[in-house]
Design a protein around this motif. Structure first.
Motif, PDB file in Angstrom:
ATOM      1  N   LYS A  27      -1.048   8.872  -2.887  1.00 39.56           N
ATOM      2  CA  LYS A  27       0.356   8.647  -2.333  1.00 39.56           C
ATOM      3  C   LYS A  27       0.420   7.696  -3.782  1.00 39.56           C
ATOM      4  CE  LYS A  27       2.472  11.471  -0.461  1.00 39.56           C
ATOM      5  NZ  LYS A  27       3.248  12.717  -0.527  1.00 39.56           N
ATOM      6  N   LYS A  28       0.254   6.595  -3.699  1.00 36.99           N
ATOM      7  CA  LYS A  28       0.558   5.442  -4.759  1.00 36.99           C
ATOM      8  C   LYS A  28       0.374   6.403  -6.401  1.00 36.99           C
ATOM      9  CE  LYS A  28       0.527   1.257  -1.994  1.00 36.99           C
ATOM     10  NZ  LYS A  28      -0.513   0.336  -2.065  1.00 36.99           N
ATOM     11  N   GLN A  29      -0.977   7.092  -6.431  1.00 34.66           N
ATOM     12  CA  GLN A  29      -1.491   7.683  -7.503  1.00 34.66           C
ATOM     13  C   GLN A  29      -0.883   8.510  -7.825  1.00 34.66           C
ATOM     14  OE1 GLN A  29      -2.981   5.231  -9.006  1.00 34.66           O
ATOM     15  NE2 GLN A  29      -5.019   6.925  -9.957  1.00 34.66           N
ATOM     16  N   GLU A  30       0.223   8.916  -7.356  1.00 35.29           N
ATOM     17  CA  GLU A  30       0.840  10.809  -6.875  1.00 35.29           C
ATOM     18  C   GLU A  30       2.209  10.278  -7.704  1.00 35.29           C
ATOM     19  OE1 GLU A  30       2.670  14.197  -4.954  1.00 35.29           O
ATOM     20  OE2 GLU A  30       1.113  12.750  -3.765  1.00 35.29           O
ATOM     21  N   GLY A  31       2.486   8.896  -7.898  1.00 38.78           N
ATOM     22  CA  GLY A  31       3.887   7.877  -7.707  1.00 38.78           C
ATOM     23  C   GLY A  31       2.786   7.636  -8.838  1.00 38.78           C
ATOM     24  N   LYS A  32       2.903   6.893  -9.881  1.00 35.35           N
ATOM     25  CA  LYS A  32       2.249   6.291 -10.657  1.00 35.35           C
ATOM     26  C   LYS A  32       2.154   7.138 -11.484  1.00 35.35           C
ATOM     27  CE  LYS A  32      -0.514   3.317 -12.869  1.00 35.35           C
ATOM     28  NZ  LYS A  32      -1.054   1.709 -12.763  1.00 35.35           N
ATOM     29  N   ALA A  33       1.673   8.404 -11.475  1.00 37.09           N
ATOM     30  CA  ALA A  33       1.480   9.974 -12.345  1.00 37.09           C
ATOM     31  C   ALA A  33       3.258   9.912 -12.418  1.00 37.09           C
ATOM     32  CB  ALA A  33       0.584  10.538 -11.651  1.00 37.09           C
ATOM     33  N   ALA A  34       3.559  10.698 -11.490  1.00 34.89           N
ATOM     34  CA  ALA A  34       4.926  10.914 -11.691  1.00 34.89           C
ATOM     35  C   ALA A  34       5.956   9.843 -12.520  1.00 34.89           C
ATOM     36  CB  ALA A  34       6.385  10.607 -10.372  1.00 34.89           C
ATOM     37  N   GLY A  35       5.443   8.768 -12.482  1.00 35.79           N
ATOM     38  CA  GLY A  35       6.420   7.201 -13.410  1.00 35.79           C
ATOM     39  C   GLY A  35       7.037   6.029 -12.792  1.00 35.79           C
ATOM     40  N   ALA A  36       6.316   6.227 -11.294  1.00 35.91           N
ATOM     41  CA  ALA A  36       6.969   5.197 -10.610  1.00 35.91           C
ATOM     42  C   ALA A  36       6.593   3.639 -11.517  1.00 35.91           C
ATOM     43  CB  ALA A  36       5.898   4.903  -8.608  1.00 35.91           C
ATOM     44  N   THR A  37       6.793   2.803 -11.209  1.00 37.37           N
ATOM     45  CA  THR A  37       6.351   1.193 -12.108  1.00 37.37           C
ATOM     46  C   THR A  37       6.107   0.053 -11.323  1.00 37.37           C
ATOM     47  OG1 THR A  37       8.806   1.706 -13.664  1.00 37.37           O
ATOM     48  CG2 THR A  37       7.607  -1.269 -13.200  1.00 37.37           C
ATOM     49  N   GLY A  38       6.386   0.430  -9.827  1.00 40.90           N
ATOM     50  CA  GLY A  38       5.727  -0.234  -8.642  1.00 40.90           C
ATOM     51  C   GLY A  38       5.571   0.093  -7.098  1.00 40.90           C
ATOM     52  N   TRP A  39       5.628   0.420  -6.441  1.00 37.72           N
ATOM     53  CA  TRP A  39       4.768  -0.197  -5.343  1.00 37.72           C
ATOM     54  C   TRP A  39       5.297  -0.823  -3.921  1.00 37.72           C
ATOM     55  CZ3 TRP A  39       4.308   5.199  -4.462  1.00 37.72           C
ATOM     56  CH2 TRP A  39       3.859   6.075  -3.595  1.00 37.72           C
ATOM     57  N   ILE A  40       6.024  -0.452  -3.273  1.00 41.32           N
ATOM     58  CA  ILE A  40       6.538  -2.620  -1.859  1.00 41.32           C
ATOM     59  C   ILE A  40       6.136  -0.763  -0.566  1.00 41.32           C
ATOM     60  CG2 ILE A  40       7.813  -3.741  -0.879  1.00 41.32           C
ATOM     61  CD1 ILE A  40       9.603  -3.484  -3.689  1.00 41.32           C
ATOM     62  N   VAL A  41       5.817  -1.751   0.449  1.00 38.33           N
ATOM     63  CA  VAL A  41       5.194  -0.935   1.413  1.00 38.33           C
ATOM     64  C   VAL A  41       6.492  -1.663   2.366  1.00 38.33           C
ATOM     65  CG1 VAL A  41       4.255  -0.704   3.005  1.00 38.33           C
ATOM     66  CG2 VAL A  41       3.032  -0.072   0.988  1.00 38.33           C
ATOM     67  N   LYS A  42       7.173  -0.288   3.339  1.00 42.31           N
ATOM     68  CA  LYS A  42       8.288  -0.660   4.441  1.00 42.31           C
ATOM     69  C   LYS A  42       7.677  -1.018   6.056  1.00 42.31           C
ATOM     70  CE  LYS A  42      11.798   2.642   3.372  1.00 42.31           C
ATOM     71  NZ  LYS A  42      11.808   3.803   3.874  1.00 42.31           N
ATOM     72  N   PRO A  43       7.859  -2.035   6.077  1.00 39.26           N
ATOM     73  CA  PRO A  43       9.385  -2.649   5.910  1.00 39.26           C
ATOM     74  C   PRO A  43       8.913  -3.760   5.391  1.00 39.26           C
ATOM     75  CG  PRO A  43       7.515  -3.463   7.825  1.00 39.26           C
ATOM     76  CD  PRO A  43       7.214  -2.377   7.401  1.00 39.26           C
ATOM     77  N   PHE A  44      10.162  -4.090   4.560  1.00 39.41           N
ATOM     78  CA  PHE A  44      10.321  -5.001   3.538  1.00 39.41           C
ATOM     79  C   PHE A  44      10.441  -6.469   3.874  1.00 39.41           C
ATOM     80  CE2 PHE A  44      13.747  -3.676   3.026  1.00 39.41           C
ATOM     81  CZ  PHE A  44      14.950  -4.657   2.465  1.00 39.41           C
ATOM     82  N   ASP A  45       9.511  -7.548   2.995  1.00 44.12           N
ATOM     83  CA  ASP A  45      10.250  -8.618   3.213  1.00 44.12           C
ATOM     84  C   ASP A  45      11.147  -9.091   1.823  1.00 44.12           C
ATOM     85  OD1 ASP A  45      10.276 -11.187   2.427  1.00 44.12           O
ATOM     86  OD2 ASP A  45       9.131 -12.231   3.314  1.00 44.12           O
ATOM     87  N   PRO A  46      12.446  -9.309   2.336  1.00 42.67           N
ATOM     88  CA  PRO A  46      13.659  -9.508   1.603  1.00 42.67           C
ATOM     89  C   PRO A  46      13.757  -9.536   0.264  1.00 42.67           C
ATOM     90  CG  PRO A  46      14.466  -9.053   3.941  1.00 42.67           C
ATOM     91  CD  PRO A  46      13.010  -9.304   3.638  1.00 42.67           C
TER      92      PRO A  46
END
Length: 120
Positions: A89-108
């Motif tokens: 999924k991360k590769q798919e996101g990067k290929a689409a143009g995502a700059t970065g990836w943060i996994v939920k739940p996130f630390d504010p």
């Protein structure tokens, strides 16, 4: 003031992200799915886009793909904020143009640190 568009079908997640970023002085606009996010992005200019992956109507990957076709968003940072943590999924996101990836739940604090980093 930097403008951020957050796209997530979860009202509570949108609220948490908006609260965290507004507290840091960002102007935050919310959208409930990729289609609405795309319409809002076309109607305004944002310095950063934060999107979920799994959403109804238009998912985050399709949203990024469409957003990157827009001249104003070819180089805008796009962060994926999602429960998805698999490499495929991360590769798919990067290929689409995502700059970065943060996994939920996130630390504010980490979210703010990443946002500040990509906006520099």
């Amino acid at each position: 003031m930097k403008k951020i568009l957050t796209v997530d079908d979860s009202a509570s997640m949108r609220a948490m992200v908006a609260f965290t970023l507004k507290a840091q002085g960002f102007d935050v606009t919310e959208a409930v799915n990729g289609q609405e996010g795309l319409e809002k992005a076309k109607g305004s200019s944002y310095d950063l886009v934060i999107s979920d992956v799994n959403m109804p109507v238009m998912d985050g990957i399709q949203f990024i793909t469409e957003l990157r076709k827009e001249e104003n968003y070819r180089f805008t940072p796009i962060l994926m904020l999602t429960t998805e943590s698999g490499m495929d999924k991360k590769q798919e996101g990067k290929a689409a143009g995502a700059t970065g990836w943060i996994v939920k739940p996130f630390d504010p604090q980490k979210l703010v640190a990443v946002v500040n980093k990509v906006l520099k």
